[in-house]
Design an enzyme around this catalytic site. Structure first.
Site, PDB file in Angstrom:
ATOM      1  N   ASN A 181      68.451  12.133  21.903  1.00  0.00           N
ATOM      2  CA  ASN A 181      68.239  13.484  22.400  1.00  0.00           C
ATOM      3  C   ASN A 181      69.555  14.190  22.723  1.00  0.00           C
ATOM      4  O   ASN A 181      70.249  14.654  21.843  1.00  0.00           O
ATOM      5  CB  ASN A 181      67.297  13.417  23.617  1.00  0.00           C
ATOM      6  N   CYS A 182      69.943  14.256  23.990  1.00  0.00           N
ATOM      7  CA  CYS A 182      71.111  15.026  24.423  1.00  0.00           C
ATOM      8  C   CYS A 182      72.172  14.095  25.004  1.00  0.00           C
ATOM      9  O   CYS A 182      71.899  12.925  25.289  1.00  0.00           O
ATOM     10  CB  CYS A 182      70.698  16.076  25.445  1.00  0.00           C
ATOM     11  N   MET A 240      73.108  17.514  30.703  1.00  0.00           N
ATOM     12  CA  MET A 240      73.114  17.306  29.256  1.00  0.00           C
ATOM     13  C   MET A 240      72.219  18.375  28.649  1.00  0.00           C
ATOM     14  O   MET A 240      71.017  18.409  28.921  1.00  0.00           O
ATOM     15  CB  MET A 240      72.594  15.913  28.905  1.00  0.00           C
ATOM     16  N   CYS A 274      70.533  21.818  28.582  1.00  0.00           N
ATOM     17  CA  CYS A 274      70.271  22.875  29.559  1.00  0.00           C
ATOM     18  C   CYS A 274      69.927  22.357  30.946  1.00  0.00           C
ATOM     19  O   CYS A 274      70.177  23.031  31.932  1.00  0.00           O
ATOM     20  CB  CYS A 274      69.176  23.813  29.054  1.00  0.00           C
ATOM     21  N   SER A 304      69.071  18.374  31.686  1.00  0.00           N
ATOM     22  CA  SER A 304      68.855  16.930  31.845  1.00  0.00           C
ATOM     23  C   SER A 304      70.029  16.293  32.586  1.00  0.00           C
ATOM     24  O   SER A 304      71.182  16.461  32.190  1.00  0.00           O
ATOM     25  CB  SER A 304      68.693  16.276  30.471  1.00  0.00           C
ATOM     26  N   ASN A 340      70.618  10.747  26.607  1.00  0.00           N
ATOM     27  CA  ASN A 340      69.183  10.637  26.852  1.00  0.00           C
ATOM     28  C   ASN A 340      68.485  10.282  25.549  1.00  0.00           C
ATOM     29  O   ASN A 340      68.874  10.754  24.482  1.00  0.00           O
ATOM     30  CB  ASN A 340      68.635  11.963  27.398  1.00  0.00           C
ATOM     31  N   TYR A 393      61.703  14.587  34.669  1.00  0.00           N
ATOM     32  CA  TYR A 393      62.359  15.720  34.021  1.00  0.00           C
ATOM     33  C   TYR A 393      61.465  16.953  34.081  1.00  0.00           C
ATOM     34  O   TYR A 393      60.289  16.896  33.699  1.00  0.00           O
ATOM     35  CB  TYR A 393      62.634  15.320  32.570  1.00  0.00           C
ATOM     36  N   GLU A 407      59.666  25.755  26.400  1.00  0.00           N
ATOM     37  CA  GLU A 407      59.786  27.012  25.660  1.00  0.00           C
ATOM     38  C   GLU A 407      58.573  27.245  24.769  1.00  0.00           C
ATOM     39  O   GLU A 407      57.974  28.316  24.771  1.00  0.00           O
ATOM     40  CB  GLU A 407      61.062  27.002  24.814  1.00  0.00           C
ATOM     41  N   GLY A 429      65.965  27.392  29.764  1.00  0.00           N
ATOM     42  CA  GLY A 429      67.255  27.047  30.351  1.00  0.00           C
ATOM     43  C   GLY A 429      68.371  27.789  29.651  1.00  0.00           C
ATOM     44  O   GLY A 429      69.331  28.240  30.256  1.00  0.00           O
TER      45      GLY A 429
END
Length: 605
Positions: free
Chosen positions: A78-79, A288, A290, A292, A311, A441, A446, A580
């Site tokens: 992920n991020c 991480m 917007c 996390s 993540n 989380y 969105e 975010g």
């Protein structure tokens, strides 16, 4: 729907849900269309990889397995927080080029732009460069030393002022170039990289110079019309003794940041004090992407490590659906709710473990920039297993949630903090059982704000103040329609930052604050005392027909200039915070639910 029908909907532009799923993706252009087509294929592959009971729960809206258009068909993560310091200091290979330690700030930010594109193309989530004021400071000093050397060589009078002035210009130009690079390049995901840079804790002259350059560039805007850039997202740490109060050494930079926020919405701010209390870290932790957040983690030598961590993915639980499913006739049944909640937490665990399992047996060679060249803080060999890097809490894997506001309505009382505390108890057990760091989380939602509500409406019809709106409220946020002051909103949302420690942000809606920076500062300061991560949404629109910078009025058919009535999206620049990140709805449309939510937002004043 068959894969053929989905692809037809993309090609013929009839599948509006797909085309407007991500406000950062311009679905009109080839690279994005190719990525969306690959996503359709990946989703169908996932149906054969993910257990059927998980896919059924995902498709029916009980849970949402995020980014299923990337993972688990391919072992994406992920991020992350990029280890920029390690990459620049130790060098790395990028494509066919061996990158050495840069000798100037201009080269350093040029390399950072290339890293941005590469990392964004090898993961599906956001990319963060943390504390760039401190990390890039050595390259400002190298630039300054070169100018001193030139001044002495050419016998320039007042060499120190000459070098200072030239360095300041070089730093400004370096960050201007980076901003243009980010906003003009595409990752292989068919989008501008979701990139965040954080700063604010540095106090020496080079670190201050970097902070000022970042903010001055953002204030200036992009291009001839000076439009508001979407990326990079700017996040500034605020801290007593650094920049929070008048006697602090960087208070002047806070004033510049307030001006910047009033004109461009960014920077968002992080309270260093509350952030450290929440994460357990000795230094402020950058988000991480917007929102996390990682918690403290120490390597084998006892050193706290942040940069290079990441993540592994998110699964979101539909909280309003649990409540809707708990009604017997017209009465809410508490016992049934508890049973369903526990069942669905078990379901989320299985879905998250499925995501982790997709990374087993994967070798470092799948993403050299991440695993071999230092972005994840390691230099693995091509045949090393990547799964070892994620164990023992080094990486997080997240359980998201949505619709606390709607949940409270359905249950008939304020149950938000209670339910999140119970979720955390489950996550703690999962972490102890598996060795992977599960975190709670606050999902940005969105697209999910619309998808979950749409599916619940199909099952339960129009439920007053719940499904009838057309969207679910983002995570723990107060209803966008509630008319309260910014201070009330901050106070009501603040406790959730200390519960959902794996991801959170609060923001308020304010009128134009360009001529009231003291008022904006009062809101910032209140937020810094009460919560962790905060942003302000303010009008930063521009009509190119009449020159107005007043807020464009949202309608079901688009935006209208409140001064001259212009409706042509090509003749205005409209910026809104989707969740975010910021987005431009005229360039890249929002989904139906998010558009309705934005139309119903009220100012907090």
């Amino acid at each position: 729907m068959t894969i053929e029908k989905e692809i037809e909907g993309l090609i013929h532009k009839t599948n509006k849900d797909l085309l407007n799923e991500n406000a950062n993706k311009d679905s009109r252009v080839f690279p994005t269309q190719r990525d969306l087509m690959a996503g359709i294929v990946s989703k169908h592959i996932a149906k054969n990889m993910v257990p059927s009971f998980i896919m059924k729960a995902h498709e029916s809206g009980i849970i949402h397995v995020h980014d299923i258009d990337y993972s688990p068909a391919l072992p994406f993560t992920n991020c992350c927080l990029v280890d920029l310091k390690g990459m620049l200091e130790n060098g790395f290979k990028l494509g066919n080029a061996q990158i050495e330690t840069p000798k100037s700030i201009g080269v350093a930010t040029a390399i950072m732009a290339q890293i941005t594109a590469q990392v964004a193309s090898h993961q599906y989530g956001g990319t963060t460069f943390a504390n760039v004021d401190k990390v890039l400071s050595p390259y400002v000093k190298r630039t300054y030393a070169k100018h001193i050397e030139d001044a002495e060589k050419w016998q320039i009078a007042d060499a120190l002022n000459y070098a200072q002035s030239k360095t300041e210009k070089d730093v400004y130009d370096a960050f201007q170039a980076y901003e243009y690079e980010v906003n003009t390049l595409f990752s292989s995901n068919g989008q501008t990289p979701f990139v965040t840079i954080t700063f604010g804790t540095g106090t020496d002259w080079t670190e201050r110079m970097i902070q000022k350059a970042i903010l001055k560039n953002r204030i200036k805007g992009l291009g001839r019309d000076g439009i508001t850039p979407i990326f990079p997202k700017l996040v500034m740490f605020v801290e007593e003794g650094v920049n929070l109060y008048k006697d602090d050494p960087n208070y002047d930079i806070k004033q510049l940041a307030l001006e910047c926020a009033s004109k461009r919405m960014y920077p968002d701010i992080i309270s260093a004090k509350n952030n450290k209390a929440i994460t357990g870290s000795s230094v402020p932790v950058s988000p991480m992407g917007c929102r996390s957040f990682l918690s403290v983690w120490k390597d084998s030598t006892g050193n706290e490590i942040l940069d290079g961590r990441n993540n592994l993915g998110v699964v979101t639980l539909n909280l309003p659906r649990i409540a809707l499913d708990s009604y017997i006739g017209t009465q809410f049944n508490e016992q049934k709710f508890v049973e369903l909640f526990n069942e669905r937490m078990d379901l989320c665990f299985e879905a998250l473990m499925c995501r982790i399992s997709s990374l087993k047996g994967v070798k470092a060679t799948v993403a050299p920039i991440l695993y071999q060249e230092g972005a994840f803080g390691v230099r693995l060999k091509p045949d090393d297993d990547i799964i070892e890097l994620f164990k023992n809490g080094r990486s997080s894997v997240s359980l998201g949630y949505i619709g606390i506001h709607e949940l409270n309505i359905l249950v008939g009382r304020d149950i938000g903090r209670e339910i999140l505390t119970k979720m955390n108890a489950h996550l703690k057990q999962w972490t102890e059982r598996t060795g992977f760091a599960f975190s709670l989380y606050s999902t940005p939602a969105e697209n999910l704000c619309y998808r979950f509500c749409k599916l619940d409406t199909e099952k339960y019809g129009s439920v007053k103040d719940v499904t009838d709106k057309g969207w679910y409220t983002n995570s723990f946020h107060v209803s966008v329609e509630e008319n309260i002051t910014p201070f009330e909103k901050i106070s009501r949302e603040a406790p959730y930052h200390f519960i959902a420690t794996g991801g959170h942000i609060s923001y308020v809606e304010l009128p134009d604050m360009k001529n009231n920076l003291k008022g904006l500062e009062a809101v910032w300061d209140y937020a810094a005392q009460h919560l962790d991560y905060f942003g302000v949404n303010m009008p930063v629109d521009k009509c190119f027909t009449c020159g107005s910078t007043h807020e464009m009025t949202p309608t079901e058919n688009g935006f209208v200039c409140s001064i001259c009535g212009e409706t042509d999206p090509k003749k205005m620049n409209t910026i809104r915070r989707t969740c975010g990140y910021l987005g431009n709805p005229n360039e890249r449309g929002f989904n139906l639910g998010k558009n309705k939510e934005i139309m119903h937002r009220v100012k907090h004043q």
